[in-house]
Design a protein around this motif. Structure first.
Motif, PDB file in Angstrom:
ATOM      1  N   ALA A 235     -18.547  -4.596 -30.594  1.00 43.15           N
ATOM      2  CA  ALA A 235     -17.271  -4.197 -30.004  1.00 43.15           C
ATOM      3  C   ALA A 235     -16.151  -4.914 -30.747  1.00 43.15           C
ATOM      4  N   MET A 236     -15.262  -4.159 -31.351  1.00 45.19           N
ATOM      5  CA  MET A 236     -14.159  -4.773 -32.091  1.00 45.19           C
ATOM      6  C   MET A 236     -13.351  -5.666 -31.151  1.00 45.19           C
ATOM      7  N   GLY A 237     -13.060  -6.878 -31.648  1.00 47.80           N
ATOM      8  CA  GLY A 237     -12.449  -7.895 -30.809  1.00 47.80           C
ATOM      9  C   GLY A 237     -13.472  -8.824 -30.205  1.00 47.80           C
ATOM     10  N   GLY A 238     -14.763  -8.460 -30.332  1.00 50.66           N
ATOM     11  CA  GLY A 238     -15.847  -9.277 -29.799  1.00 50.66           C
ATOM     12  C   GLY A 238     -16.406  -8.704 -28.507  1.00 50.66           C
ATOM     13  N   THR A 239     -17.552  -9.236 -28.097  1.00 52.73           N
ATOM     14  CA  THR A 239     -18.180  -8.767 -26.863  1.00 52.73           C
ATOM     15  C   THR A 239     -17.256  -8.943 -25.671  1.00 52.73           C
ATOM     16  N   ASN A 240     -16.395  -9.949 -25.724  1.00 45.98           N
ATOM     17  CA  ASN A 240     -15.469 -10.156 -24.611  1.00 45.98           C
ATOM     18  C   ASN A 240     -14.497  -8.999 -24.460  1.00 45.98           C
ATOM     19  N   ALA A 241     -14.330  -8.175 -25.510  1.00 43.09           N
ATOM     20  CA  ALA A 241     -13.525  -6.959 -25.370  1.00 43.09           C
ATOM     21  C   ALA A 241     -14.181  -6.002 -24.382  1.00 43.09           C
ATOM     22  N   LEU A 242     -15.520  -5.980 -24.355  1.00 45.95           N
ATOM     23  CA  LEU A 242     -16.229  -5.202 -23.336  1.00 45.95           C
ATOM     24  C   LEU A 242     -15.931  -5.751 -21.948  1.00 45.95           C
ATOM     25  N   VAL A 243     -15.949  -7.083 -21.844  1.00 42.04           N
ATOM     26  CA  VAL A 243     -15.658  -7.729 -20.564  1.00 42.04           C
ATOM     27  C   VAL A 243     -14.263  -7.351 -20.085  1.00 42.04           C
ATOM     28  N   ALA A 244     -13.288  -7.433 -20.988  1.00 42.02           N
ATOM     29  CA  ALA A 244     -11.915  -7.080 -20.614  1.00 42.02           C
ATOM     30  C   ALA A 244     -11.839  -5.637 -20.142  1.00 42.02           C
ATOM     31  N   GLY A 245     -12.618  -4.765 -20.801  1.00 44.07           N
ATOM     32  CA  GLY A 245     -12.624  -3.367 -20.392  1.00 44.07           C
ATOM     33  C   GLY A 245     -13.202  -3.171 -19.005  1.00 44.07           C
ATOM     34  N   ILE A 246     -14.300  -3.866 -18.698  1.00 39.81           N
ATOM     35  CA  ILE A 246     -14.913  -3.733 -17.369  1.00 39.81           C
ATOM     36  C   ILE A 246     -14.001  -4.332 -16.308  1.00 39.81           C
ATOM     37  N   ALA A 247     -13.366  -5.465 -16.625  1.00 40.73           N
ATOM     38  CA  ALA A 247     -12.399  -6.047 -15.685  1.00 40.73           C
ATOM     39  C   ALA A 247     -11.271  -5.069 -15.415  1.00 40.73           C
ATOM     40  N   GLY A 248     -10.877  -4.311 -16.435  1.00 41.34           N
ATOM     41  CA  GLY A 248      -9.856  -3.284 -16.243  1.00 41.34           C
ATOM     42  C   GLY A 248     -10.310  -2.186 -15.302  1.00 41.34           C
TER      43      GLY A 248
END
Length: 518
Positions: A235-248
């Motif tokens: 995930a571009m930006g790192g795996t934490n970009a997935l986290v940010a997406g789920i938090a959204g």
């Protein structure tokens, strides 16, 4: 029917106190995913986490202009994320830029030879034939066929099903026994490959989810087919970009995420959880409680006051837990463009090292390493002309005797020297940012029992029905998700656990009807 279809999105937004309240303990990938699905179904959701940002094990460290994913870096089964977004009324590709990794990994053996591991059968057969020209290709074909058979049963039919019923479990396990589920991953691999390098190469995958290849159930041979069929992604930006997406997704449907706050106790009355008490003293009532915490922490600390029938302190203490991890995050003021995104650097020993880690619990003098270089493909994680890395070394959990307070820096320097000797020449002169995590951090920061990185070890008798259930055996309205419950660790596992929980939780109308009749 998806949860988004069951309840129109417009009905899920807002903080209407009449909506039944779900409190989620922990903002890891599993907890956030469960919260997002329940918010989409119409629950009023509150997620509570002690860290200053969402993610749990998938947190991101940001320092000196670098971004370091704290934990998971390998994304498989992308359709699970696409389905999660769809069920929450959103489109995955609009929020996350997911890109394939080719090859999946570059593997370096201790003698300096390399292997490019991918999902391309022709390329893989050529790589295997370089190591074992006589028997390698036939062994590879046989192993991948067995991996496919296991995948079609253990993953496609069971990964998203709750193992609460002994009758269902008996039927499922019968099918898996026929597939050899009583064997270890390594024993299955050894049946197909004669060369020790290939036995190592095709059996290391359980280590990515906390398992010893010599004791992890052969169900986890499915990972080879999973990767081959669906690929390895970033995930571009790192795996934490997935986290940010789920938090959204959680917030999109009216959920609240409260950071920097710790749940101290799950409040109970009879066989029901009635809410939680925070370390600050604040209490919060709930219709249901979902714990994304380590099950040993959930039962042994958050429910320490509760007389428990199955998950007693004695049972928790007698479990076999995954290894610990030593992780060194570092940034350099130069680029190492010959280093791939994902590299596995094997040491001189395989089984002996794993015995030291899992059984003898000794901090060995040698190690095998996983090196992550996201800046190979993602310029956003490092300043211009620089590289962002993390290197991970499996180590004993805190049941061992390592004194990390005194040994951490010594161990880091040994890893630095090993990297200089193998893939990162002159590394010591180019480090400009550095931080480490040891099993102590997993215990104190992530509340992991014994500092184990992946909760219970994925052995046969600690899998499926034998693992802590997704619907608690102790309380009727307590649910568990994340690495420590079924189906286990890894991003696909924790997403599946969240989906299981979302399917077990009653429809919000049940609570509304109960209040109306009260």
């Amino acid at each position: 029917m998806t949860v988004a279809q069951r309840l129109p999105l417009a009905e899920t937004v807002g903080h209407d106190p009449a909506r039944p309240h779900a409190v989620v303990i922990g903002a890891g990938v599993g907890g956030l995913s469960a919260a997002a699905l329940l918010a989409a179904r119409g629950y009023r959701v509150t997620v509570i986490d002690p860290l200053d940002a969402p993610g749990g094990r998938a947190y991101a460290h940001r320092q000196d202009g670098f971004v370091f994913d704290a934990g998971p870096t390998i994304v498989t089964a992308p359709w699970l994320f696409e389905a999660l977004w769809k069920d929450c009324g959103a489109t995955f590709s609009e929020d996350v830029d997911l890109r394939p990794c080719l090859p999946f990994y570059r593997v370096r053996f201790d003698d300096g030879t390399w292997f490019d591991y991918s999902g391309n059968r022709t390329a893989m057969e050529a790589e295997v034939a370089r190591i074992d020209p006589d028997n390698g290709v036939a062994g590879y074909r046989g192993f991948m066929e067995e991996s496919r058979r296991i995948y079609e049963v253990a993953f496609e039919q069971m990964a998203d099903k709750p193992f609460h019923s002994l009758a269902f479990t008996a039927k499922a396990l019968l099918g898996l026994v026929k597939l050899g589920g009583y064997r270890s991953v390594h024993s299955v691999v050894a049946r197909h490959f004669r060369h020790e390098k290939l036995r190592t190469l095709f059996s290391f995958h359980p280590l990515l989810i906390g398992g010893n290849p010599f004791s992890a159930t052969s169900f986890y041979c499915l990972i080879a087919h999973l990767e081959s069929k669906h690929g390895v992604h970033y995930a571009m930006g790192g795996t934490n970009a997935l986290v940010a997406g789920i938090a959204g997704l959680v917030r999109r449907n009216g959920g609240t995420i409260r950071l920097g706050e710790t749940v101290e106790t799950i409040l109970t009355q009879g066989r029901r959880a009635t809410g939680v008490r925070l370390a600050s003293g604040e209490t919060m009532s709930a219709d249901i409680v979902i714990s994304n915490a380590d099950p040993a922490t959930t039962y042994g600390k958050l429910l320490a006051h509760l007389p428990r029938k199955r998950w007693t302190d004695r049972k928790i203490g007698r479990g076999d837990y995954s290894m610990g991890l030593f992780v060194w995050y570092f940034g350099t003021d130069r680029r190492y463009d010959n280093v791939h995104h994902h590299s596995m650097i094997f040491g001189p020993r395989y089984r002996g090292l794993l015995d030291d880690i899992f059984h003898r619990k000794n901090l060995a003098g040698d190690f095998s390493l996983y090196l992550h270089r996201p800046s190979a493909v993602d310029p956003s994680v490092a300043p211009p002309g620089s590289d962002s890395f993390y290197v991970l070394s499996p180590v004993p959990n805190l049941a061992g005797k390592a004194d990390w307070a005194s040994e951490a820096e010594i161990y880091r320097r040994r890893i630095e020297r090993r990297l200089e000797e193998t893939v990162l020449p002159d590394l010591g002169h180019h480090i400009v940012s550095s931080r480490i995590a040891t099993p102590i951090d997993f215990r104190d920061r992530l509340h992991s029992f014994q500092g184990a990185a992946f909760a219970l070890e994925p052995k046969l008798l600690q899998s499926a029905w034998f693992r802590p259930h997704n619907q608690s055996e102790e309380l009727d309205n307590l649910y568990l998700c994340g690495a420590g419950t079924h189906p286990g660790a890894g991003l696909p596992g924790v997403i599946c656990s969240a989906r299981i929980v979302a399917g077990l939780v009653p429809d919000p109308s049940v609570f509304k009807a109960g209040r109306a009749n009260a």
